[in-house]
Design a protein around this motif. Structure first.
Motif, PDB file in Angstrom:
ATOM      1  N   LEU A 164      -7.924  -6.338  20.240  1.00 16.30           N
ATOM      2  CA  LEU A 164      -8.342  -5.565  19.085  1.00 16.30           C
ATOM      3  C   LEU A 164      -7.794  -6.182  17.807  1.00 16.30           C
ATOM      4  CD1 LEU A 164      -9.798  -2.940  18.214  1.00 16.30           C
ATOM      5  CD2 LEU A 164      -7.600  -1.772  18.439  1.00 16.30           C
ATOM      6  N   GLN A 165      -8.653  -6.299  16.791  1.00 19.85           N
ATOM      7  CA  GLN A 165      -8.236  -6.817  15.496  1.00 19.85           C
ATOM      8  C   GLN A 165      -8.102  -5.644  14.522  1.00 19.85           C
ATOM      9  OE1 GLN A 165     -10.345  -9.451  12.113  1.00 19.85           O
ATOM     10  NE2 GLN A 165      -9.999 -10.563  14.032  1.00 19.85           N
ATOM     11  N   VAL A 166      -6.889  -5.463  14.000  1.00 22.37           N
ATOM     12  CA  VAL A 166      -6.573  -4.314  13.155  1.00 22.37           C
ATOM     13  C   VAL A 166      -6.218  -4.804  11.753  1.00 22.37           C
ATOM     14  CG1 VAL A 166      -5.142  -2.256  12.892  1.00 22.37           C
ATOM     15  CG2 VAL A 166      -5.649  -3.139  15.182  1.00 22.37           C
ATOM     16  N   THR A 167      -6.870  -4.234  10.746  1.00 30.30           N
ATOM     17  CA  THR A 167      -6.602  -4.615   9.356  1.00 30.30           C
ATOM     18  C   THR A 167      -6.084  -3.408   8.580  1.00 30.30           C
ATOM     19  OG1 THR A 167      -8.319  -6.323   9.337  1.00 30.30           O
ATOM     20  CG2 THR A 167      -7.589  -5.485   7.205  1.00 30.30           C
ATOM     21  N   PHE A 168      -4.989  -3.604   7.856  1.00 33.60           N
ATOM     22  CA  PHE A 168      -4.485  -2.609   6.912  1.00 33.60           C
ATOM     23  C   PHE A 168      -4.857  -3.103   5.520  1.00 33.60           C
ATOM     24  CE2 PHE A 168      -2.073  -1.869  10.714  1.00 33.60           C
ATOM     25  CZ  PHE A 168      -2.068  -0.484  10.794  1.00 33.60           C
ATOM     26  N   LEU A 169      -5.754  -2.389   4.872  1.00 34.83           N
ATOM     27  CA  LEU A 169      -6.395  -2.834   3.639  1.00 34.83           C
ATOM     28  C   LEU A 169      -5.971  -1.956   2.469  1.00 34.83           C
ATOM     29  CD1 LEU A 169      -8.614  -4.392   2.042  1.00 34.83           C
ATOM     30  CD2 LEU A 169     -10.257  -2.744   2.970  1.00 34.83           C
ATOM     31  N   SER A 170      -5.397  -2.565   1.437  1.00 39.91           N
ATOM     32  CA  SER A 170      -5.076  -1.816   0.223  1.00 39.91           C
ATOM     33  C   SER A 170      -6.218  -1.988  -0.778  1.00 39.91           C
ATOM     34  CB  SER A 170      -3.760  -2.306  -0.383  1.00 39.91           C
ATOM     35  OG  SER A 170      -3.912  -3.598  -0.963  1.00 39.91           O
ATOM     36  N   PHE A 171      -6.451  -0.951  -1.591  1.00 39.93           N
ATOM     37  CA  PHE A 171      -7.532  -1.022  -2.574  1.00 39.93           C
ATOM     38  C   PHE A 171      -7.262  -0.037  -3.704  1.00 39.93           C
ATOM     39  CE2 PHE A 171      -8.697   2.560   0.017  1.00 39.93           C
ATOM     40  CZ  PHE A 171      -9.350   3.433  -0.834  1.00 39.93           C
ATOM     41  N   GLY A 172      -7.997  -0.192  -4.789  1.00 38.37           N
ATOM     42  CA  GLY A 172      -7.928   0.732  -5.915  1.00 38.37           C
ATOM     43  C   GLY A 172      -9.157   1.612  -5.956  1.00 38.37           C
ATOM     44  N   PHE A 173      -8.953   2.922  -6.018  1.00 38.48           N
ATOM     45  CA  PHE A 173     -10.085   3.846  -6.036  1.00 38.48           C
ATOM     46  C   PHE A 173     -10.996   3.601  -7.233  1.00 38.48           C
ATOM     47  CE2 PHE A 173      -7.759   6.387  -2.917  1.00 38.48           C
ATOM     48  CZ  PHE A 173      -8.793   6.905  -2.145  1.00 38.48           C
ATOM     49  N   LYS A 174     -10.444   3.137  -8.344  1.00 33.69           N
ATOM     50  CA  LYS A 174     -11.282   2.953  -9.523  1.00 33.69           C
ATOM     51  C   LYS A 174     -12.251   1.786  -9.357  1.00 33.69           C
ATOM     52  CE  LYS A 174      -8.126   0.135 -12.378  1.00 33.69           C
ATOM     53  NZ  LYS A 174      -7.402   0.123 -13.661  1.00 33.69           N
ATOM     54  N   PHE A 175     -12.052   0.975  -8.299  1.00 28.88           N
ATOM     55  CA  PHE A 175     -12.974  -0.116  -8.009  1.00 28.88           C
ATOM     56  C   PHE A 175     -13.881   0.194  -6.820  1.00 28.88           C
ATOM     57  CE2 PHE A 175      -9.106  -2.215  -9.763  1.00 28.88           C
ATOM     58  CZ  PHE A 175      -9.657  -2.557 -10.988  1.00 28.88           C
ATOM     59  N   GLY A 176     -13.771   1.413  -6.292  1.00 31.39           N
ATOM     60  CA  GLY A 176     -14.637   1.816  -5.194  1.00 31.39           C
ATOM     61  C   GLY A 176     -13.947   1.784  -3.844  1.00 31.39           C
ATOM     62  N   VAL A 177     -14.372   2.683  -2.973  1.00 31.26           N
ATOM     63  CA  VAL A 177     -13.822   2.758  -1.609  1.00 31.26           C
ATOM     64  C   VAL A 177     -14.471   1.663  -0.755  1.00 31.26           C
ATOM     65  CG1 VAL A 177     -13.588   4.195   0.451  1.00 31.26           C
ATOM     66  CG2 VAL A 177     -13.446   5.230  -1.828  1.00 31.26           C
ATOM     67  N   PRO A 178     -13.689   0.889  -0.007  1.00 28.40           N
ATOM     68  CA  PRO A 178     -14.263  -0.184   0.826  1.00 28.40           C
ATOM     69  C   PRO A 178     -15.176   0.364   1.914  1.00 28.40           C
ATOM     70  CG  PRO A 178     -11.931   0.112   1.315  1.00 28.40           C
ATOM     71  CD  PRO A 178     -12.217   0.943   0.111  1.00 28.40           C
ATOM     72  N   GLN A 179     -16.357  -0.223   2.030  1.00 34.40           N
ATOM     73  CA  GLN A 179     -17.336   0.245   3.003  1.00 34.40           C
ATOM     74  C   GLN A 179     -16.943  -0.072   4.441  1.00 34.40           C
ATOM     75  OE1 GLN A 179     -20.160   2.135   2.243  1.00 34.40           O
ATOM     76  NE2 GLN A 179     -19.059   2.238   0.298  1.00 34.40           N
ATOM     77  N   THR A 180     -16.048  -1.033   4.625  1.00 40.35           N
ATOM     78  CA  THR A 180     -15.670  -1.446   5.978  1.00 40.35           C
ATOM     79  C   THR A 180     -14.573  -0.575   6.589  1.00 40.35           C
ATOM     80  OG1 THR A 180     -14.099  -3.022   5.040  1.00 40.35           O
ATOM     81  CG2 THR A 180     -16.305  -3.847   5.575  1.00 40.35           C
ATOM     82  N   ALA A 181     -14.062   0.395   5.825  1.00 36.35           N
ATOM     83  CA  ALA A 181     -12.927   1.188   6.300  1.00 36.35           C
ATOM     84  C   ALA A 181     -13.343   2.176   7.383  1.00 36.35           C
ATOM     85  CB  ALA A 181     -12.286   1.938   5.135  1.00 36.35           C
TER      86      ALA A 181
END
Length: 322
Positions: A164-181
């Motif tokens: 299994l490949q697991v990614t912990f992804l940080s992002f900024g809400f003001k730039f949009g929620v990542p679709q891959t989450a």
């Protein structure tokens, strides 16, 4: 003993590619079989001295699928213990994009001519939801390339547990929620280092920023609860047959709090699940790196507020579509 795979799943989820890969691996392949012929075909395969491996595609393109699939699949599993049912699925947004790219009509269009593409995809998913308990293997192709799917099929046939490949992804809400989450955690309620002058220009990858964030009890408690959920859900995702899982952590700008959380979660989970591939990705910095196999710090689990210090990578463009 013969090896028989019944391949089913949503339109656009990759059944054609999977069928082609299995055929390349020596399987006798039959596509789009009417439900009334499935049992007869499997009996013929069982009796044949020339066919050792076979794959049959049976899906909702058949008008009688919704009414008869459950009874058929149940009967097949009882009569043929060497038979396994594989279900291919993908997220609605991904299926929409695939149909738009290929410009092919959805097979359900002939059943529901008044529905739009999104409604047809949702309707087909409803049909399969009633059959989940009968599937031996669920393969989510949302984030799989054709080559990833081929590798996964080989692992399944060799009876090897896919890594299994697991990614912990940080992002900024003001730039949009990542679709891959697959899961999204919001940490905007925590104290923000952005308003501390000496920390404003740094990121959660810097030690002093992490120290500031995790000095607050609410940050420690949030980390504990998120980690508990991750540790609970990961084995379930593996059992379901997913190849990729993404846990996204968001703050306002994706610079401080979300970055610090993604870093420590990736390191802690890499310790708990050394058999998985663990990645940390910071979308707004354009940084992605593998945490597993790089080695963990060896700190005790209770020391959650300490992160590896170091500067973010420079000169890289933000990762597109993440």
């Amino acid at each position: 003993m013969k090896q028989i795979v019944v391949l089913t799943g949503e339109s656009g989820a990759g059944k054609t590619s999977a069928l082609r890969h299995l055929e390349d691996l020596g399987f006798y392949a039959i596509d789009n079989i009417p439900l009334s012929l499935v049992e007869e075909l499997i009996d013929l395969i069982e009796e044949s001295s020339k066919i050792e491996k076979a794959v049959l595609v049976v899906d909702a393109r058949s008008p009688e699928f919704e009414q008869k699939a459950r009874e058929l699949f149940s009967r097949l599993k009882e009569r043929h213990p060497n038979l396994s049912i594989w279900y291919l699925t993908a997220r609605k947004e991904k299926l929409l994009n695939r149909f738009k790219e290929t410009r092919r009509p959805h097979p359900f269009q002939r059943f529901y001519p008044d529905k739009n593409l999104e409604e047809l995809i949702e309707r087909e998913k409803e049909v399969y939801e009633k059959l989940f308990s009968l599937f031996d293997r669920t393969i989510d192709t949302t984030n799989l390339t054709v080559h990833d799917l081929k590798r996964l099929i080989k692992e399944l046939l060799l009876l090897q547990k896919p890594q299994l490949q697991v990614t912990f992804l940080s992002f900024g809400f003001k730039f949009g929620v990542p679709q891959t989450a697959d899961n999204v955690f919001d940490v905007r309620f925590l104290p923000n280092p952005h308003f501390v002058p000496e920390l404003k220009r740094k990121t959660g990858m810097d030690q002093e920023v992490a120290d500031y964030i995790f000095r607050f009890p609410e940050s420690q408690e949030a980390l504990k609860k998120i980690k508990e959920l991750v540790l609970f859900t990961l084995p379930q995702y593996e059992k379901e047959g997913k190849a990729y899982v993404t846990y996204a952590v968001g703050c306002t700008g994706g610079q401080h709090r979300s970055v610090a959380f993604a870093e420590i979660l990736a390191e802690e989970v890499a310790r708990e699940f050394p058999e998985f591939q663990i990645f940390v990705e910071h979308r707004e910095q354009g940084v992605r790196r593998r945490v597993s196999e790089e080695g963990c710090s060896g700190r005790p689990p209770e020391e959650l507020s300490r992160l590896p210090s170091g500067e973010p990578e420079k000169g890289r463009k933000p990762l597109q579509g993440r």
